[in-house]
Write a protein that holds these residues in place. Structure first.
Motif, mmCIF file in Angstrom:
data_model
loop_
_atom_site.group_PDB
_atom_site.id
_atom_site.type_symbol
_atom_site.label_atom_id
_atom_site.label_comp_id
_atom_site.label_asym_id
_atom_site.label_seq_id
_atom_site.Cartn_x
_atom_site.Cartn_y
_atom_site.Cartn_z
ATOM 1 N N ASN A 1 0.750 -1.069 -0.047
ATOM 2 C CA ASN A 1 -0.483 0.096 0.155
ATOM 3 C C ASN A 1 1.235 0.742 -0.190
ATOM 4 O OD1 ASN A 1 0.695 -0.065 2.574
ATOM 5 N ND2 ASN A 1 -1.425 -0.506 3.107
ATOM 6 N N GLU A 2 0.088 2.356 -0.266
ATOM 7 C CA GLU A 2 0.961 3.376 -0.039
ATOM 8 C C GLU A 2 1.017 4.190 0.881
ATOM 9 O OE1 GLU A 2 -1.853 5.427 -2.718
ATOM 10 O OE2 GLU A 2 -0.185 4.367 -4.973
ATOM 11 N N VAL A 3 1.615 4.446 1.329
ATOM 12 C CA VAL A 3 2.262 6.120 2.782
ATOM 13 C C VAL A 3 2.729 7.050 2.448
ATOM 14 C CG1 VAL A 3 2.182 4.303 4.112
ATOM 15 C CG2 VAL A 3 4.580 4.572 3.255
ATOM 16 N N ILE A 4 2.936 8.057 3.252
ATOM 17 C CA ILE A 4 4.087 9.268 2.349
ATOM 18 C C ILE A 4 5.581 9.170 3.032
ATOM 19 C CG2 ILE A 4 3.783 11.855 2.570
ATOM 20 C CD1 ILE A 4 0.910 11.330 3.112
ATOM 21 N N ALA A 5 6.342 9.561 2.788
ATOM 22 C CA ALA A 5 7.765 9.923 3.598
ATOM 23 C C ALA A 5 8.464 10.984 3.635
ATOM 24 C CB ALA A 5 8.836 9.078 3.273
ATOM 25 N N VAL A 6 8.145 11.849 5.150
ATOM 26 C CA VAL A 6 8.126 13.110 5.051
ATOM 27 C C VAL A 6 9.698 13.125 5.752
ATOM 28 C CG1 VAL A 6 5.846 14.246 4.337
ATOM 29 C CG2 VAL A 6 6.678 13.434 7.122
ATOM 30 N N GLY A 7 10.557 14.493 5.632
ATOM 31 C CA GLY A 7 11.236 14.588 6.216
ATOM 32 C C GLY A 7 11.136 15.970 7.284
ATOM 33 N N VAL A 8 11.484 15.494 8.746
ATOM 34 C CA VAL A 8 10.756 16.728 9.708
ATOM 35 C C VAL A 8 12.148 17.139 10.386
ATOM 36 C CG1 VAL A 8 8.863 15.770 10.026
ATOM 37 C CG2 VAL A 8 10.519 14.426 11.487
ATOM 38 N N SER A 9 11.992 18.188 11.224
ATOM 39 C CA SER A 9 13.152 19.205 12.094
ATOM 40 C C SER A 9 13.219 17.569 13.269
ATOM 41 C CB SER A 9 12.548 20.348 12.095
ATOM 42 O OG SER A 9 12.177 21.550 11.676
#
Length: 143
Positions: A69-77
């Motif tokens: 399935n699909e997920v989202i990857a983000v960079g966070v401080s």
């Protein structure tokens, strides 16, 4: 902007987790991030891997139930409140977060977090509108 994740359903019994990871190891598939949720009867192993389609294929050939399935990857401080700022965007845009887990490595100076939202497209749009950079599958696989 969406990332493929595999979910492996595991019977909650001795050796089952090891077997799944052994299969991936023997195929030279690298695990970039993982999370395990369990109940008394079964667990769900969620992973971002270096080759999603091959991982799915070889695990299914060994009688594991696998879902992509699909997920989202983000960079966070990587400081207090970094993740809270991302979650605030979802809250303001009325997007439900189903689960979150983190990567073992940073992307530059940022921690990398994997997020599954109830509506993945709404999640992507909320993050874009909130000015959050979403990491591509290529960026994730190069970490």
């Amino acid at each position: 902007m969406k990332l493929k994740q595999i979910s492996v359903f595991l019977e909650n019994r001795k050796g089952r987790l090891w077997k799944a990871l052994n299969i991936l190891s023997n195929a030279k598939i690298n695990i970039r991030a993982l999370s395990i949720a369990d109940t008394s009867e079964f667990g769900i192993l969620r992973m971002i891997v270096s080759d999603t389609e091959l991982a799915k294929q070889i695990l299914e050939e060994s009688n594991f139930v696998v879902k992509v399935n699909e997920v989202i990857a983000v960079g966070v401080s990587d400081n207090p409140g970094g993740l809270e700022g991302v979650l605030e965007i979802f809250n303001e845009m009325d997007v439900n977060v189903e689960y979150i887990y983190a990567f073992v490595e940073k992307n530059g100076e940022k921690a990398v977090v994997v997020i599954r939202t109830e509506d993945i497209d709404a999640g992507v749009n909320a993050l874009k509108n909130g000015g959050i950079t979403i990491l591509s599958e290529e960026e994730i696989k190069s970490i």
